[in-house]
Design a protein around this motif. Structure first.
Motif, PDB file in Angstrom:
ATOM      1  N   ILE A  37       0.860  -1.187   0.000  1.00  0.00           N
ATOM      2  CA  ILE A  37       0.000   0.000   0.000  1.00  0.00           C
ATOM      3  C   ILE A  37       0.896   1.236   0.000  1.00  0.00           C
ATOM      4  O   ILE A  37       1.814   1.347   0.807  1.00  0.00           O
ATOM      5  N   SER A  38       0.640   2.175  -0.881  1.00  0.00           N
ATOM      6  CA  SER A  38       1.434   3.406  -0.901  1.00  0.00           C
ATOM      7  C   SER A  38       0.998   4.322   0.239  1.00  0.00           C
ATOM      8  O   SER A  38      -0.153   4.276   0.695  1.00  0.00           O
ATOM      9  N   GLN A  39       1.927   5.147   0.689  1.00  0.00           N
ATOM     10  CA  GLN A  39       1.607   6.114   1.740  1.00  0.00           C
ATOM     11  C   GLN A  39       0.513   7.066   1.279  1.00  0.00           C
ATOM     12  O   GLN A  39      -0.387   7.415   2.043  1.00  0.00           O
ATOM     13  N   ARG A  40       0.574   7.477   0.026  1.00  0.00           N
ATOM     14  CA  ARG A  40      -0.425   8.400  -0.507  1.00  0.00           C
ATOM     15  C   ARG A  40      -1.819   7.771  -0.479  1.00  0.00           C
ATOM     16  O   ARG A  40      -2.789   8.405  -0.065  1.00  0.00           O
ATOM     17  N   LYS A  41      -1.909   6.500  -0.879  1.00  0.00           N
ATOM     18  CA  LYS A  41      -3.204   5.815  -0.882  1.00  0.00           C
ATOM     19  C   LYS A  41      -3.722   5.642   0.547  1.00  0.00           C
ATOM     20  O   LYS A  41      -4.905   5.893   0.825  1.00  0.00           O
ATOM     21  N   LEU A  42      -2.839   5.246   1.464  1.00  0.00           N
ATOM     22  CA  LEU A  42      -3.248   5.064   2.852  1.00  0.00           C
ATOM     23  C   LEU A  42      -3.717   6.378   3.461  1.00  0.00           C
ATOM     24  O   LEU A  42      -4.745   6.431   4.130  1.00  0.00           O
ATOM     25  N   GLY A  44      -4.987   8.892   1.908  1.00  0.00           N
ATOM     26  CA  GLY A  44      -6.300   9.197   1.322  1.00  0.00           C
ATOM     27  C   GLY A  44      -7.415   8.413   1.982  1.00  0.00           C
ATOM     28  O   GLY A  44      -8.490   8.948   2.264  1.00  0.00           O
ATOM     29  N   GLN A  45      -7.157   7.130   2.256  1.00  0.00           N
ATOM     30  CA  GLN A  45      -8.167   6.299   2.909  1.00  0.00           C
ATOM     31  C   GLN A  45      -8.446   6.784   4.330  1.00  0.00           C
ATOM     32  O   GLN A  45      -9.563   6.669   4.817  1.00  0.00           O
ATOM     33  N   PRO A  50      -0.768  13.270   3.091  1.00  0.00           N
ATOM     34  CA  PRO A  50       0.377  12.360   2.983  1.00  0.00           C
ATOM     35  C   PRO A  50       1.570  12.808   3.835  1.00  0.00           C
ATOM     36  O   PRO A  50       2.276  11.974   4.398  1.00  0.00           O
ATOM     37  N   VAL A  74      -8.350   1.095   8.801  1.00  0.00           N
ATOM     38  CA  VAL A  74      -7.825   0.865   7.459  1.00  0.00           C
ATOM     39  C   VAL A  74      -6.986  -0.414   7.350  1.00  0.00           C
ATOM     40  O   VAL A  74      -6.973  -1.054   6.297  1.00  0.00           O
TER      41      VAL A  74
END
Length: 114
Positions: A37-42, A44-45, A50, A74
């Motif tokens: 999982i990318s930091q950016r995606k996490l 966002g969730q 970020p 998450v």
């Protein structure tokens, strides 16, 4: 016969502190990397920036109760794990701070004099 009273408490495995405390952010970082999982995606969730997530993962910001609950939501890992790890990290950092330990010793001297 040797009893527990004969053993220095600092030499009992459960009482030995690691040489470097581990911030819970490091563990979370390992977990999200393992999951891909990318930091950016996490971030966002979780609904956070970020850069804020990065500060937590790099140990520059504490894992608060709210963040721990977000990580639980998450990642599915109980928030108490992150909070306990943060507590242990904070305690170990405080107990290894020589100037703070001196301050505590001074406070104890003053309190004993009362």
């Amino acid at each position: 016969m040797i009893t527990l009273r004969d053993i220095d408490p600092q030499m009992i495995a459960n009482n030995i502190a690691p040489s470097q405390p581990i911030h819970p952010g490091e563990m979370i970082k390992d977990e999200i990397e393992y999951r891909g999982i990318s930091q950016r995606k996490l971030a966002g969730q979780m609904g956070i920036s970020p850069s804020l997530l990065n500060e937590i993962l790099n140990g520059k910001r504490s894992v608060s109760t709210e963040y721990a609950l977000m990580f639980e939501a998450v990642l599915g890992i109980n928030a108490e794990i992150w909070l306990k790890q943060q507590y242990r990290y904070d305690m170990q950092k405080a107990k290894s701070d020589k100037s703070f330990l001196k301050r505590l010793a001074d406070i104890r001297k003053c309190a004993a004099a009362l």
